[in-house]
Design a protein around this motif. Structure first.
Motif, PDB file in Angstrom:
ATOM      1  N   ARG A   1      12.828   5.974   1.327  1.00  0.00           N
ATOM      2  CA  ARG A   1      13.482   4.922   2.094  1.00  0.00           C
ATOM      3  C   ARG A   1      14.757   5.430   2.751  1.00  0.00           C
ATOM      4  O   ARG A   1      15.348   4.712   3.563  1.00  0.00           O
ATOM      5  CB  ARG A   1      13.826   3.740   1.182  1.00  0.00           C
ATOM      6  CG  ARG A   1      12.587   3.088   0.587  1.00  0.00           C
ATOM      7  CD  ARG A   1      12.983   1.923  -0.292  1.00  0.00           C
ATOM      8  NE  ARG A   1      11.813   1.308  -0.889  1.00  0.00           N
ATOM      9  CZ  ARG A   1      11.125   0.324  -0.324  1.00  0.00           C
ATOM     10  NH1 ARG A   1      11.481  -0.120   0.855  1.00  0.00           N
ATOM     11  NH2 ARG A   1      10.089  -0.202  -0.924  1.00  0.00           N
ATOM     12  N   ASP A   2      15.184   6.619   2.394  1.00  0.00           N
ATOM     13  CA  ASP A   2      16.410   7.172   2.951  1.00  0.00           C
ATOM     14  C   ASP A   2      16.126   8.561   3.490  1.00  0.00           C
ATOM     15  O   ASP A   2      16.288   9.558   2.794  1.00  0.00           O
ATOM     16  CB  ASP A   2      17.502   7.253   1.876  1.00  0.00           C
ATOM     17  CG  ASP A   2      17.921   5.877   1.426  1.00  0.00           C
ATOM     18  OD1 ASP A   2      18.802   5.305   2.067  1.00  0.00           O
ATOM     19  OD2 ASP A   2      17.343   5.385   0.439  1.00  0.00           O
ATOM     20  N   PRO A   3      15.659   8.663   4.734  1.00  0.00           N
ATOM     21  CA  PRO A   3      15.355   9.964   5.299  1.00  0.00           C
ATOM     22  C   PRO A   3      16.610  10.813   5.413  1.00  0.00           C
ATOM     23  O   PRO A   3      17.726  10.314   5.520  1.00  0.00           O
ATOM     24  CB  PRO A   3      14.766   9.616   6.669  1.00  0.00           C
ATOM     25  CG  PRO A   3      15.312   8.271   6.992  1.00  0.00           C
ATOM     26  CD  PRO A   3      15.434   7.557   5.683  1.00  0.00           C
ATOM     27  N   GLY A   4      16.414  12.100   5.383  1.00  0.00           N
ATOM     28  CA  GLY A   4      17.535  13.018   5.443  1.00  0.00           C
ATOM     29  C   GLY A   4      18.265  12.941   6.762  1.00  0.00           C
ATOM     30  O   GLY A   4      17.742  12.512   7.790  1.00  0.00           O
TER      31      GLY A   4
ATOM     32  N   LEU B   1       0.832  -1.210   0.000  1.00  0.00           N
ATOM     33  CA  LEU B   1       0.000   0.000   0.000  1.00  0.00           C
ATOM     34  C   LEU B   1       0.861   1.252   0.000  1.00  0.00           C
ATOM     35  O   LEU B   1       0.535   2.239  -0.678  1.00  0.00           O
ATOM     36  CB  LEU B   1      -0.926  -0.012   1.214  1.00  0.00           C
ATOM     37  CG  LEU B   1      -1.947  -1.155   1.300  1.00  0.00           C
ATOM     38  CD1 LEU B   1      -2.793  -1.005   2.555  1.00  0.00           C
ATOM     39  CD2 LEU B   1      -2.843  -1.189   0.073  1.00  0.00           C
ATOM     40  N   ARG B   2       1.935   1.229   0.755  1.00  0.00           N
ATOM     41  CA  ARG B   2       2.805   2.410   0.845  1.00  0.00           C
ATOM     42  C   ARG B   2       3.522   2.685  -0.466  1.00  0.00           C
ATOM     43  O   ARG B   2       3.633   3.836  -0.903  1.00  0.00           O
ATOM     44  CB  ARG B   2       3.830   2.196   1.957  1.00  0.00           C
ATOM     45  CG  ARG B   2       4.773   3.374   2.159  1.00  0.00           C
ATOM     46  CD  ARG B   2       5.896   2.997   3.087  1.00  0.00           C
ATOM     47  NE  ARG B   2       6.712   1.936   2.509  1.00  0.00           N
ATOM     48  CZ  ARG B   2       7.670   1.295   3.165  1.00  0.00           C
ATOM     49  NH1 ARG B   2       7.891   1.577   4.435  1.00  0.00           N
ATOM     50  NH2 ARG B   2       8.373   0.350   2.553  1.00  0.00           N
TER      51      ARG B   2
ATOM     52  N   LEU C   1      -1.122   4.528  -7.371  1.00  0.00           N
ATOM     53  CA  LEU C   1      -1.839   3.688  -8.332  1.00  0.00           C
ATOM     54  C   LEU C   1      -3.166   3.218  -7.752  1.00  0.00           C
ATOM     55  O   LEU C   1      -4.206   3.275  -8.427  1.00  0.00           O
ATOM     56  CB  LEU C   1      -0.972   2.486  -8.711  1.00  0.00           C
ATOM     57  CG  LEU C   1      -1.643   1.409  -9.579  1.00  0.00           C
ATOM     58  CD1 LEU C   1      -2.044   1.980 -10.926  1.00  0.00           C
ATOM     59  CD2 LEU C   1      -0.720   0.212  -9.750  1.00  0.00           C
ATOM     60  N   ILE C   2      -3.144   2.767  -6.505  1.00  0.00           N
ATOM     61  CA  ILE C   2      -4.378   2.286  -5.870  1.00  0.00           C
ATOM     62  C   ILE C   2      -5.395   3.405  -5.757  1.00  0.00           C
ATOM     63  O   ILE C   2      -6.581   3.236  -6.060  1.00  0.00           O
ATOM     64  CB  ILE C   2      -4.052   1.684  -4.488  1.00  0.00           C
ATOM     65  CG1 ILE C   2      -3.141   0.460  -4.648  1.00  0.00           C
ATOM     66  CG2 ILE C   2      -5.326   1.298  -3.751  1.00  0.00           C
ATOM     67  CD1 ILE C   2      -2.632  -0.092  -3.334  1.00  0.00           C
ATOM     68  N   GLY C   3      -4.950   4.572  -5.313  1.00  0.00           N
ATOM     69  CA  GLY C   3      -5.858   5.703  -5.187  1.00  0.00           C
ATOM     70  C   GLY C   3      -6.413   6.157  -6.522  1.00  0.00           C
ATOM     71  O   GLY C   3      -7.590   6.505  -6.638  1.00  0.00           O
ATOM     72  N   LEU C   4      -5.564   6.141  -7.557  1.00  0.00           N
ATOM     73  CA  LEU C   4      -6.014   6.569  -8.880  1.00  0.00           C
ATOM     74  C   LEU C   4      -7.082   5.630  -9.424  1.00  0.00           C
ATOM     75  O   LEU C   4      -8.108   6.078  -9.957  1.00  0.00           O
ATOM     76  CB  LEU C   4      -4.820   6.622  -9.829  1.00  0.00           C
ATOM     77  CG  LEU C   4      -5.111   7.080 -11.267  1.00  0.00           C
ATOM     78  CD1 LEU C   4      -5.644   8.500 -11.259  1.00  0.00           C
ATOM     79  CD2 LEU C   4      -3.854   6.986 -12.127  1.00  0.00           C
TER      80      LEU C   4
END
Length: 486
Positions: A440-443, A10-11, A16-19
């Protein structure tokens, strides 16, 4: 699929799911608004058997059973052509009996002698008028059918107990119900498409996946994607404590502690395919290692499409090819970068036989000479799958770092590249996952440091090159740092 994978699905594919969900709801909303509204009017009958006048309970019971049996056959009679034609004649409707029958329906209430007829029409007044006519004509029809020969009284009596009322709201369409169903189906379809897309997507999308593909080889670094890196590929040109700079510091640390008992000095840096960030990775790794006080030399052994020297702003006219062909020695072609921060051997003139040169005994001797003079010798080679250059150079190195691009390199390509290196005796020490998604790579910027670049980050710190490479200082950077381009 467990709960964690489902949440990750979902994440990763929420857009795509929302569209799909919104599109399904919008389409049904438009179709519903264009549908013709229909109204229903119902009439209810009570069916009773005419039993002889007596107080016999058995006779009364038999009459009730007879009524229930008769009701079963009246359901078909209500929607039959005979009753429909009677209603048409009574109301003078401009339609056929089959058309009117299609607008009528009937059902009986279980365990009772009650029968309901429903008329559906586009006009509420016409629906009520037809239902009222059905009530009157059905009573007459049953009376004529149930009357025995001899003109005696009818054995079954049908009475209208609930006349048809004027409908005030349409029964079809039902916008809220239709949209709710469409949204639910759209949500399921979106999740299904997302699952199908993930099932068909064989690219590397996580460090855990990459570790599993390479039979447990560690992911030494995960470098986040940065749009500014196309113009400024070096971490020395970016924020000193930004995500990319920190990622290469982590890579440096993991590399230094990879095998303490058996240090790896000569490292082959390659990738399965082109355009996976190999050259920018080796340049930034050289900067990070040199900033920690290590003596580093970068050997641009990619003789087919050299990029490292241009990233560093250095000329590549003389270098590895010149040494291998015997036209120059190391001291003549070595160049320093960043005020002698580390040393670079550019690719040199274009060679017609790169694989033969890189697999030659002279190349082995060159790497052994550099091993004795430097703490780290980083060898940049062409990709493994399209060319044999990395496989020719690899046996002279202590191991290989495989650069894999997030979302582009396929699983089978990583596996084939690892198998190819293993086949010639090259140990894959670890992998680097490049251009990962920012989600996936936070600042790393926590506000502890100033955003102003330090002199060391710009490559202007004290010299880190050993005495064994003093000749490199005699060849300063020939191009200004601002000329670096992708």
């Amino acid at each position: 699929m467990d709960l964690r994978n489902f949440v990750r699905l979902l994440r990763d594919h929420w857009l795509l799911i929302g569209l799909v969900t919104v599109l399904a709801g919008a389409c049904i909303a438009v179709l519903t608004s264009r549908m013709t509204r229909e109204y229903s009017a119902s009439v209810t009958f009570y069916v009773s058997a005419q039993a002889p006048t007596s107080n016999d309970p058995i006779a009364a019971y038999e009459g009730a059973l007879f009524s229930q049996q008769e009701v079963q056959s009246y359901v078909n009679l209500l929607t039959g052509p005979r009753l429909a034609q009677s209603v048409i004649n009574n109301l003078r409707l401009p339609m056929s009996a089959s058309a009117l029958s299609s607008e009528m329906s009937a059902h009986l209430i279980p365990q009772t002698v009650l029968l309901t007829a429903t008329v559906t029409d586009t006009s509420p007044h016409r629906a009520q008028a037809i239902a009222q006519a059905v009530g009157a004509q059905f009573v007459k029809l049953v009376s004529s059918l149930e009357r025995p020969p001899g003109k005696g009284p009818a054995m079954v009596r049908v009475t209208v107990v609930a006349p048809a009322a004027l409908p005030v709201a349409p029964v079809s369409p039902q916008p809220l119900k239709n949209i709710a169903i469409a949204v639910g189906l759209g949500l399921l379809a979106g999740i299904g498409l997302a699952a199908l897309r993930r099932a068909l997507d064989t690219t590397v999308k996580s460090a855990d996946q990459l570790t599993a593909i390479t039979a447990g080889k560690p992911v030494l670094g995960s470098v986040p994607a940065d749009h500014a890196a196309r113009k400024r590929p070096l971490i020395a040109d970016a924020a000193p404590f930004g995500p990319r700079a920190e990622a290469f510091r982590k890579l440096r640390t993991n590399l230094q502690f990879l095998d303490v008992d058996m240090p790896h000095k000569v490292l082959l840096v390659t990738s399965p395919l082109p355009q996976e960030g190999k050259s920018s990775t080796i340049c930034n790794l050289a900067i990070a290692l040199a900033q920690s006080g290590k003596r580093v030399i970068l050997v641009e052994a990619d003789l087919r499409r050299p990029r490292a020297a241009s990233y560093l702003g250095l000329p590549g006219g003389a270098g590895v090819t010149s040494i291998l062909l015997g036209s120059a020695d190391i001291s003549a072609v070595a160049q320093s970068w960043g005020d002698d921060l580390f040393t670079v051997l550019a690719s040199g003139p274009e060679a017609p036989n790169p694989s033969e040169l890189l697999g030659s005994q002279r190349m082995r001797q060159l790497l052994e000479e550099l091993r004795a003079a430097y703490d780290y010798v980083l060898v940049d080679t062409p990709p493994v799958l399209p060319f044999a250059d990395a496989l020719a150079t690899g046996p002279a190195c202590d191991g290989a770092l495989l650069v894999v691009r997030y979302g582009k390199t396929r699983v089978d390509q990583v596996r084939r590249a690892g198998d190819s290196l293993s086949a010639v005796g090259v140990t894959v020490l670890g992998t680097v996952l490049s251009m990962t998604s920012g989600k996936r790579d936070p600042g790393y910027g926590y506000g502890y440091y100033s955003r102003r670049r330090s002199p060391l980050a710009r490559g202007e710190g004290p010299s880190q090159v050993s005495a064994g490479s003093q000749s490199a200082a005699a060849h300063p950077v020939a191009l200004p740092r601002e000329s670096v381009h992708d």
